[in-house]
Design an enzyme around this catalytic site. Structure first.
Site, PDB file in Angstrom:
ATOM      1  N   HIS A 178      12.593  55.816  16.456  1.00 56.74           N
ATOM      2  CA  HIS A 178      12.886  56.116  15.050  1.00 56.74           C
ATOM      3  C   HIS A 178      13.864  55.079  14.505  1.00 56.74           C
ATOM      4  CE1 HIS A 178      13.312  58.059  11.341  1.00 56.74           C
ATOM      5  NE2 HIS A 178      13.502  59.307  11.712  1.00 56.74           N
ATOM      6  N   HIS A 181      14.748  55.559   7.693  1.00 56.44           N
ATOM      7  CA  HIS A 181      15.360  56.631   6.899  1.00 56.44           C
ATOM      8  C   HIS A 181      16.880  56.692   6.956  1.00 56.44           C
ATOM      9  CE1 HIS A 181      11.250  58.807   7.543  1.00 56.44           C
ATOM     10  NE2 HIS A 181      11.153  57.707   6.804  1.00 56.44           N
ATOM     11  N   TYR A 183      18.843  56.327   9.709  1.00 55.78           N
ATOM     12  CA  TYR A 183      19.427  56.761  10.977  1.00 55.78           C
ATOM     13  C   TYR A 183      19.916  55.526  11.753  1.00 55.78           C
ATOM     14  CZ  TYR A 183      17.550  61.214   9.528  1.00 55.78           C
ATOM     15  OH  TYR A 183      17.287  62.346   8.806  1.00 55.78           O
TER      16      TYR A 183
END
Length: 375
Positions: A178, A181, A183
Site C-alpha cells: 500500500h 492515499h 499512508y
C-alpha cells in the site's frame, strides 16, 4: 454454465479474458478493491472474514485484494479491529481466508499496510507507539509524531518483507504493497510530508527510495514468481487534488525505480476511473502507468456507481448502479489490464458474474447501512 448469449456478450468478451501477472493467471479482468472493514477483533480475521471474501470469489471476482493489513511495526496501525499480517493467530486466520477463496476458484493477495503519520497518539493496537513518518509531519504539513531514523526505516522495510514471506507460506497468490492515499510509503513520496535532507528526501527519485527498498526487500523474501503489486495514488485522504507528479515525466521518475526493483503490477488508485490524468491525453492514471513502465496495471474508481468516492463521508452516500460501457471502451483498447471494484462489491457479492452476463440491471445498490456487517 454460461449461456451462449452471455458468453458472447461484449462484457464477457472484454472482462472475461484471463490475465497473467508474473505467472499468476486470473480467470477474468475483475478484481475486488481493498476496503477497510474493521471486523477483525484484536487484529485476527475470523470465519466471517473468510466467508465474506469467499462470497466474492464465488460471485466471479478474478482477484481479491484484501483490506489493508498491518505489518509488524508498533506504529503501523490505528485500530484494534483492522487485521494484522503477523502473529500466529492472525496468520492462521489468513490461511483460512486464502483457502476459502481458492475453494471458490478465486485468487487472493493481502494488502500490506503501514499508516504512518495518519495515526493519532494513543490509537491502537499499540497505544504507546508514536505516529511515525518521514519528517514528523501530518498530512496537513504540521508537526506530528516521530521523524523516522535510519534504524526505523530499516525496521519497517524488514517488516514488509517478513509479511510478504508469511503471505507466501500461508498460500496467498501474491502481495500488494500500500503506497497510496497518504499512508507511510506515500508520505515519503509527497513533498508536503517528506522534508528529509538525507537520501530519502529531495527529488522524486530520492523520495521513491523508501518504496524501492521495500520492493527490493519483498522481492528478495519471496519466490521470483510470487507476484508483487504496488498501489499508488495522486490523491490523499485529506487532499483530493494532490499531485505527486504534475506530468508524465515526473510520474516516470517516481515509478521507474520501483518497476526496476521488481514490481510486477501497479494498482493506480483514482476516485473516477474515466477521468484523464494529464492534460492533452485521454489516458487515466493506470493507463499512463502502463505506458511509462510497461508493467501490468489495475485501475479503480467508482465502477458501476452513479456517485464517485469522496472520502470517509462518501461511504455514507447511497448510490445507484450504472452501466459499464465507458469501462468496456477503455478495457477493449487495453488502456489498463484489470479493473478493481469497490463499493459495488460490498453491495452485491455477485456483481462480477452479473457484469459478465449483462445483468447489472439486477445489481444491488450500495447503501451505507451495508457497512454495519460483513455480508
Amino acid at each position: 454454465m454460461q449461456s451462449t448469449e452471455a458468453a458472447t456478450s461484449r462484457a464477457a468478451q472484454i472482462l472475461g479474458r484471463p490475465f497473467d501477472i508474473n505467472g499468476l493467471t486470473l480467470r477474468n479482468r475483475i478484481a475486488m478493491a481493498p476496503m477497510t472493514r474493521e471486523f477483525s477483533p484484536e487484529g485476527v480475521p475470523g470465519t466471517d472474514v473468510a466467508e465474506y471474501y469467499a462470497r466474492r470469489a464465488a460471485g466471479g471476482v478474478g482477484l481479491i485484494v484484501t483490506e489493508g493489513t498491518y505489518v509488524d511495526h508498533a506504529s503501523a496501525g490505528s485500530s484494534h479491529r483492522v487485521p494484522h499480517f503477523h502473529g500466529e493467530a492472525a496468520l492462521a486466520g489468513w490461511r483460512r481466508v486464502a483457502d476459502a477463496v481458492h475453494a471458490e476458484g478465486g485468487r487472493i493477495v493481502p494488502q500490506l499496510w503501514h499508516v504512518g503519520a495518519t495515526r493519532n497518539e494513543g490509537d491502537g493496537p499499540f497505544t504507546d507507539a508514536p505516529p511515525a513518518g518521514p519528517s514528523g509531519l501530518g498530512l496537513d504539513g504540521e508537526a506530528k509524531g516521530h521523524a523516522m531514523t535510519s534504524a526505523d526505516v530499516d525496521e519497517v522495510v524488514a517488516a514488509f518483507a517478513t509479511a510478504a514471506a508469511a503471505a507466501e507460506r500461508a498460500g496467498f497468490d501474491g502481495v500488494e504493497l500500500h503506497g497510496a492515499h497518504g499512508y507511510l510509503i506515500d508520505q515519503f513520496f509527497w513533498d508536503r510530508t517528506n522534508r528529509r535532507t538525507d537520501g530519502y528526501g529531495g527529488g522524486l527519485a530520492s523520495r521513491s527510495r523508501f518504496a524501492r527498498e521495500i520492493v527490493e526487500a519483498v522481492r528478495g523474501a519471496v519466490a521470483p514468481t510470487f507476484p508483487v503489486i504496488f498501489r499508488l495514488s495522486q490523491w490523499k485522504a485529506n487532499a483530493f487534488d494532490a499531485k505527486l507528479a504534475a506530468d508524465p515525466a515526473e510520474l516516470e521518475a517516481l515509478l521507474s525505480p520501483l518497476a526496476a526493483a521488481g514490481v510486477d503490477a501497479f494498482h493506480a488508485s483514482t476516485r473516477r476511473y474515466w477521468l484523464p490524468e494529464f492534460d492533452g491525453d485521454d489516458l487515466n492514471l493506470a493507463g499512463w502507468v502502463k505506458k511509462l513502465t510497461g508493467k501490468a496495471t489495475l485501475s479503480v474508481g467508482s465502477v458501476g456507481l452513479d456517485k464517485e468516492f469522496v472520502g470517509p463521508q462518501g461511504w455514507a452516500k447511497q448510490t445507484e448502479s450504472t452501466g459499464i460501457e465507458l469501462l468496456l471502451d477503455r478495457m477493449e483498447r487495453d488502456e489498463f489490464d484489470v479493473i478493481a471494484v469497490g463499493r459495488s462489491l460490498i453491495a452485491d457479492p455477485e456483481w462480477a458474474n452479473k457484469a459478465l452476463t449483462d445483468r447489472l440491471a439486477e445489481a444491488s445498490p450500495y447503501d451505507a447501512g451495508l457497512l454495519r456487517e460483513l455480508r
